[in-house]
Design an enzyme around this catalytic site. Structure first.
Site, PDB file in Angstrom:
ATOM      1  N   ASP A  97      -3.399  -4.987   4.508  1.00 47.62           N
ATOM      2  CA  ASP A  97      -2.143  -5.594   4.926  1.00 47.62           C
ATOM      3  C   ASP A  97      -1.352  -4.643   5.813  1.00 47.62           C
ATOM      4  O   ASP A  97      -1.619  -3.441   5.871  1.00 47.62           O
ATOM      5  CB  ASP A  97      -1.291  -5.943   3.701  1.00 47.62           C
ATOM      6  CG  ASP A  97      -1.927  -7.024   2.830  1.00 47.62           C
ATOM      7  OD1 ASP A  97      -2.669  -7.863   3.388  1.00 47.62           O
ATOM      8  OD2 ASP A  97      -1.676  -7.027   1.614  1.00 47.62           O
ATOM      9  N   TYR A 149      -8.916   1.239  -4.306  1.00 46.31           N
ATOM     10  CA  TYR A 149      -7.551   1.470  -3.850  1.00 46.31           C
ATOM     11  C   TYR A 149      -6.841   2.416  -4.812  1.00 46.31           C
ATOM     12  O   TYR A 149      -7.206   2.520  -5.987  1.00 46.31           O
ATOM     13  CB  TYR A 149      -6.763   0.160  -3.796  1.00 46.31           C
ATOM     14  CG  TYR A 149      -7.154  -0.779  -2.683  1.00 46.31           C
ATOM     15  CD1 TYR A 149      -6.487  -0.747  -1.460  1.00 46.31           C
ATOM     16  CD2 TYR A 149      -8.186  -1.701  -2.853  1.00 46.31           C
ATOM     17  CE1 TYR A 149      -6.843  -1.607  -0.433  1.00 46.31           C
ATOM     18  CE2 TYR A 149      -8.551  -2.564  -1.834  1.00 46.31           C
ATOM     19  CZ  TYR A 149      -7.865  -2.515  -0.617  1.00 46.31           C
ATOM     20  OH  TYR A 149      -8.227  -3.368   0.399  1.00 46.31           O
TER      21      TYR A 149
END
Length: 255
Positions: A45, A105
């Site tokens: 994103d 992540y």
């Protein structure tokens, strides 16, 4: 490769916004390889950083920059916010996205009474005294294969995913203050899923949600039941796994 996500609308090329993919593609064009766009292990994103994103690029047979010189050559044309860390020929048939077995992540929290200017835009500032035991209990309940619709934003894909690893690691100080890390591993993730998971764990850590309550959130499939999405600026793509050894930034010839 690695990048600072602040100036970019994410990895994927955008019509009216800067992207990491377009930035890397432009650097390859400077070296005479602009026919194929780079492909990353995953999309990120806007505002999300990357520490170790595997990328592949099909290069023409006429490409004359050897792998051992490619990272340096590309970095000469890349802005300070983007860097290729390493480059090497990829195995036949390798695809950075479709060959990927797991994406990793990490979300960073600056857990302290006061904000820290060196972590601004790199970690979310939260007050101290988070309950790490409760957060990890909730994380354990979320780990596994579940329907994660309650943690996704505007998602039209099927919402069942396998969350393989979710762990909260507190800061090193005796009272837990300092830099925290929330590690999240899985094959694939829904839109804003990681940020929604972190937002929910923060509710648990602040005593606003019982760890057992995350099961009810999962079963509800309602986004409003889970915590708010935390800021993208604390999120990092931290690595990926492939068949055999973990991959690094790669190229392969289209010959």
């Amino acid at each position: 490769m690695a990048w600072d996500g602040a100036p970019f609308a994410g990895w994927q090329a955008q019509a009216n916004a800067p992207s990491v993919q377009d930035t890397l593609h432009a650097a390859f064009a400077r070296l005479g390889a602009d026919r194929f766009r780079p492909v990353a292990a995953g999309r990120t994103d806007a505002g999300v950083h990357a520490e170790a994103m595997p990328v592949h690029v099909d290069v023409p047979g006429t490409f004359r920059v050897p792998p051992e010189r490619l990272a340096r050559a590309l970095n000469a044309w890349l802005p300070p916010t983007v860097a290729v860390l390493d480059a090497q020929p990829a195995p036949f048939g390798f695809h950075a996205r479709f060959s990927c077995l797991e994406r990793r992540y990490v979300y960073r929290l600056w857990c302290a009474p006061q904000r820290h200017p060196l972590w601004a835009g790199r970690a979310l500032h939260v007050p101290p005294a988070l309950d790490v035991a409760a957060m990890n209990a909730a994380a354990q309940a979320l780990t596994g294969t579940h329907d994660f619709a309650a943690f996704a934003t505007q998602e039209d894909r099927q919402t069942v995913r396998e969350l393989r690893h979710l762990t909260v690691v507190p800061g090193a100080a005796a009272d837990g203050a300092g830099l925290w890390a929330i590690h999240v591993h899985g094959e694939s993730f829904l839109r804003h899923m990681v940020r929604g998971l972190v937002g929910t764990l923060l509710l648990v850590g602040q005593g606003k949600l019982d760890p057992a309550g995350v099961q009810g959130i999962l079963h509800s499939r309602q986004r409003a039941q889970a915590g708010a999405n935390v800021a993208a600026s604390g999120l990092y793509f931290a690595g990926a796994l492939y068949p055999g050894d973990p991959a690094s930034t790669t190229i392969r010839s289209s010959r």
